[in-house]
Scaffold this motif. Structure first.
Motif, PDB file in Angstrom:
ATOM      1  N   ILE A  11     -21.903  -2.986  -0.455  1.00 58.24           N
ATOM      2  CA  ILE A  11     -22.333  -4.153   0.333  1.00 58.24           C
ATOM      3  C   ILE A  11     -21.965  -4.005   1.817  1.00 58.24           C
ATOM      4  O   ILE A  11     -22.618  -4.589   2.683  1.00 58.24           O
ATOM      5  N   ASN A  24      -9.481 -13.788  -1.631  1.00 54.49           N
ATOM      6  CA  ASN A  24      -8.457 -14.572  -2.336  1.00 54.49           C
ATOM      7  C   ASN A  24      -8.049 -15.748  -1.438  1.00 54.49           C
ATOM      8  O   ASN A  24      -8.507 -15.842  -0.289  1.00 54.49           O
ATOM      9  N   GLY A  31      -7.784  -5.925  -2.261  1.00 52.33           N
ATOM     10  CA  GLY A  31      -8.444  -4.712  -2.734  1.00 52.33           C
ATOM     11  C   GLY A  31      -9.926  -4.957  -2.964  1.00 52.33           C
ATOM     12  O   GLY A  31     -10.503  -5.885  -2.406  1.00 52.33           O
ATOM     13  N   VAL A  33     -13.860  -5.364  -3.189  1.00 59.73           N
ATOM     14  CA  VAL A  33     -14.867  -5.548  -2.142  1.00 59.73           C
ATOM     15  C   VAL A  33     -14.240  -6.145  -0.875  1.00 59.73           C
ATOM     16  O   VAL A  33     -14.662  -5.848   0.248  1.00 59.73           O
ATOM     17  N   ASP A  34     -13.212  -6.952  -1.056  1.00 59.66           N
ATOM     18  CA  ASP A  34     -12.483  -7.565   0.067  1.00 59.66           C
ATOM     19  C   ASP A  34     -11.882  -6.465   0.959  1.00 59.66           C
ATOM     20  O   ASP A  34     -12.074  -6.464   2.197  1.00 59.66           O
ATOM     21  N   ALA A 114     -20.633  -9.312  -6.950  1.00 58.61           N
ATOM     22  CA  ALA A 114     -20.413 -10.001  -8.238  1.00 58.61           C
ATOM     23  C   ALA A 114     -19.021 -10.642  -8.218  1.00 58.61           C
ATOM     24  O   ALA A 114     -18.043 -10.086  -8.740  1.00 58.61           O
ATOM     25  N   ILE A 115     -18.973 -11.838  -7.640  1.00 55.79           N
ATOM     26  CA  ILE A 115     -17.711 -12.560  -7.415  1.00 55.79           C
ATOM     27  C   ILE A 115     -16.922 -12.726  -8.728  1.00 55.79           C
ATOM     28  O   ILE A 115     -17.508 -13.082  -9.762  1.00 55.79           O
ATOM     29  N   GLY A 118     -14.259  -8.367 -10.885  1.00 51.62           N
ATOM     30  CA  GLY A 118     -13.369  -7.210 -10.782  1.00 51.62           C
ATOM     31  C   GLY A 118     -11.943  -7.619 -11.108  1.00 51.62           C
ATOM     32  O   GLY A 118     -11.627  -7.963 -12.250  1.00 51.62           O
ATOM     33  N   PHE A 120     -10.396 -10.279 -10.723  1.00 53.02           N
ATOM     34  CA  PHE A 120     -10.227 -11.636 -11.262  1.00 53.02           C
ATOM     35  C   PHE A 120     -10.715 -11.783 -12.706  1.00 53.02           C
ATOM     36  O   PHE A 120     -10.599 -12.869 -13.296  1.00 53.02           O
ATOM     37  N   CYS A 152     -25.881  -8.062  -5.221  1.00 62.23           N
ATOM     38  CA  CYS A 152     -25.547  -6.650  -5.064  1.00 62.23           C
ATOM     39  C   CYS A 152     -24.580  -6.213  -6.167  1.00 62.23           C
ATOM     40  O   CYS A 152     -23.451  -6.695  -6.232  1.00 62.23           O
ATOM     41  N   TYR A 154     -22.352  -3.153  -7.820  1.00 60.96           N
ATOM     42  CA  TYR A 154     -21.718  -1.919  -7.351  1.00 60.96           C
ATOM     43  C   TYR A 154     -21.927  -0.815  -8.391  1.00 60.96           C
ATOM     44  O   TYR A 154     -22.250   0.308  -8.040  1.00 60.96           O
TER      45      TYR A 154
HETATM   46  N1  AR6 Z   1     -19.804  -3.324  -2.534  1.00 64.14           N
HETATM   47  C1  AR6 Z   1     -20.290  -4.140  -3.512  1.00 64.14           C
HETATM   48  N2  AR6 Z   1     -19.577  -4.519  -4.587  1.00 64.14           N
HETATM   49  C2  AR6 Z   1     -18.313  -4.059  -4.695  1.00 64.14           C
HETATM   50  C3  AR6 Z   1     -17.723  -3.203  -3.722  1.00 64.14           C
HETATM   51  C4  AR6 Z   1     -18.525  -2.842  -2.602  1.00 64.14           C
HETATM   52  N3  AR6 Z   1     -18.073  -2.045  -1.634  1.00 64.14           N
HETATM   53  N4  AR6 Z   1     -16.454  -2.920  -4.116  1.00 64.14           N
HETATM   54  C5  AR6 Z   1     -16.251  -3.549  -5.293  1.00 64.14           C
HETATM   55  N5  AR6 Z   1     -17.377  -4.225  -5.655  1.00 64.14           N
HETATM   56  P1  AR6 Z   1     -13.375  -7.551  -6.798  1.00 64.14           P
HETATM   57  P2  AR6 Z   1     -12.816 -10.330  -7.586  1.00 64.14           P
HETATM   58  C6  AR6 Z   1     -17.618  -5.061  -6.845  1.00 64.14           C
HETATM   59  O1  AR6 Z   1     -12.201  -7.065  -7.584  1.00 64.14           O
HETATM   60  O2  AR6 Z   1     -12.931  -9.982  -9.032  1.00 64.14           O
HETATM   61  C7  AR6 Z   1      -9.372  -8.597  -4.100  1.00 64.14           C
HETATM   62  O3  AR6 Z   1      -8.140  -7.936  -4.027  1.00 64.14           O
HETATM   63  C8  AR6 Z   1     -16.803  -4.779  -8.080  1.00 64.14           C
HETATM   64  O4  AR6 Z   1     -17.370  -3.699  -8.821  1.00 64.14           O
HETATM   65  O5  AR6 Z   1     -13.594  -6.970  -5.456  1.00 64.14           O
HETATM   66  O6  AR6 Z   1     -13.508 -11.568  -7.092  1.00 64.14           O
HETATM   67  C9  AR6 Z   1      -9.362  -9.935  -3.388  1.00 64.14           C
HETATM   68  O7  AR6 Z   1      -8.510  -9.944  -2.267  1.00 64.14           O
HETATM   69  C10 AR6 Z   1     -16.926  -6.091  -8.832  1.00 64.14           C
HETATM   70  O8  AR6 Z   1     -18.133  -6.120  -9.599  1.00 64.14           O
HETATM   71  O9  AR6 Z   1     -13.314  -9.159  -6.592  1.00 64.14           O
HETATM   72  C11 AR6 Z   1      -8.891 -10.861  -4.463  1.00 64.14           C
HETATM   73  O10 AR6 Z   1      -7.475 -10.868  -4.566  1.00 64.14           O
HETATM   74  C12 AR6 Z   1     -17.066  -7.139  -7.715  1.00 64.14           C
HETATM   75  O11 AR6 Z   1     -17.272  -6.398  -6.494  1.00 64.14           O
HETATM   76  C13 AR6 Z   1      -9.485 -10.285  -5.728  1.00 64.14           C
HETATM   77  O12 AR6 Z   1      -9.655  -8.893  -5.479  1.00 64.14           O
HETATM   78  C14 AR6 Z   1     -15.866  -8.048  -7.525  1.00 64.14           C
HETATM   79  O13 AR6 Z   1     -14.659  -7.321  -7.704  1.00 64.14           O
HETATM   80  C15 AR6 Z   1     -10.838 -10.867  -6.038  1.00 64.14           C
HETATM   81  O14 AR6 Z   1     -11.265 -10.419  -7.272  1.00 64.14           O
END
Ligand code: AR6
Length: 167
Positions: A11, A24, A31, A33-34, A114-115, A118, A120, A152, A154
């Motif tokens: 993304i 968060n 970590g 996507v953040d 995909a909020i 991952g 969470f 989007c 991943y």
């Molecule tokens: N582009 C698109 N999607 C992505 C990317 C990317 N570059 N990287 C990961 N994903 P997550 P959450 C997808 O864990 O579950 C963080 O530490 C990934 O495959 O990023 O909402 C925050 O600071 C998954 O499908 O977010 C919070 O503490 C989706 O993004 C916590 O993680 C969400 O995974 C949030 O957890």
């Protein structure tokens, strides 16, 4: 009319009026996507986030995109999955509040990761259904406002789940 594109990739490489960050409550990075969004946007994103004083779960806040191809970042905070029905309500609120905020800022294209699916731990299939249905409902309610929306994925699994719910 429902107009939701299903796309796959990083993304942080995508051009739009806004990309959404799965953040968060601190809004100070993390970590997944953040982490990727903060790394690609550069340090000014964190500086602006520090002025926002966090964000409650289900809510959304907007910043500029800085070094990203996207003009803005909408930071939303998904629920940590616990199995309660309120998790689904919170996830719906993330999509709704992000779309409302984008409209308020006069933006016309937005890309969601995909909020909560991952770190969470939200089950991917239910999350895909909630994402698609909530956006479709919002578009119906806001049919006079042109908003291009993309989901989007991943990885391949999420991409296939989105394709299934969109079929
Ligand atoms: N582009 C698109 N999607 C992505 C990317 C990317 N570059 N990287 C990961 N994903 P997550 P959450 C997808 O864990 O579950 C963080 O530490 C990934 O495959 O990023 O909402 C925050 O600071 C998954 O499908 O977010 C919070 O503490 C989706 O993004 C916590 O993680 C969400 O995974 C949030 O957890």
């Amino acid at each position: 009319m429902t107009d939701i594109k299903i796309i796959q990739g990083d993304i942080t490489k995508m051009k739009a009026d806004a990309i959404v960050n799965a953040a968060n409550n601190s809004l100070l990075g993390g970590g997944g996507v953040d982490g990727a969004i903060h790394a690609a946007a550069g340090p000014h994103l964190l500086e602006e986030c520090m002025t926002l004083h966090g964000c409650p779960t289900g809510d959304a806040k907007i910043t500029l995109g800085y070094d990203l191809p996207a003009k803005h970042v909408i930071h939303t905070v998904g629920p940590v999955y616990s199995g309660k029905s309120s998790d689904c309500d919170m996830l719906r609120a993330c999509y709704r509040n992000s779309l409302d905020l984008a409209k308020k800022a006069d933006l016309h294209s937005i890309i969601f990761p995909a909020i909560s699916t991952g770190a969470f731990g939200f089950p991917a299939k239910t999350a895909a259904e909630i994402a698609y249905d909530t956006i479709a409902e919002w578009q119906k309610e806001n049919s006079k406002y042109k908003m291009q929306v993309a989901l989007c994925a991943y990885d391949d699994r999420m991409y296939q789940l989105y394709k299934q719910v969109a079929a």
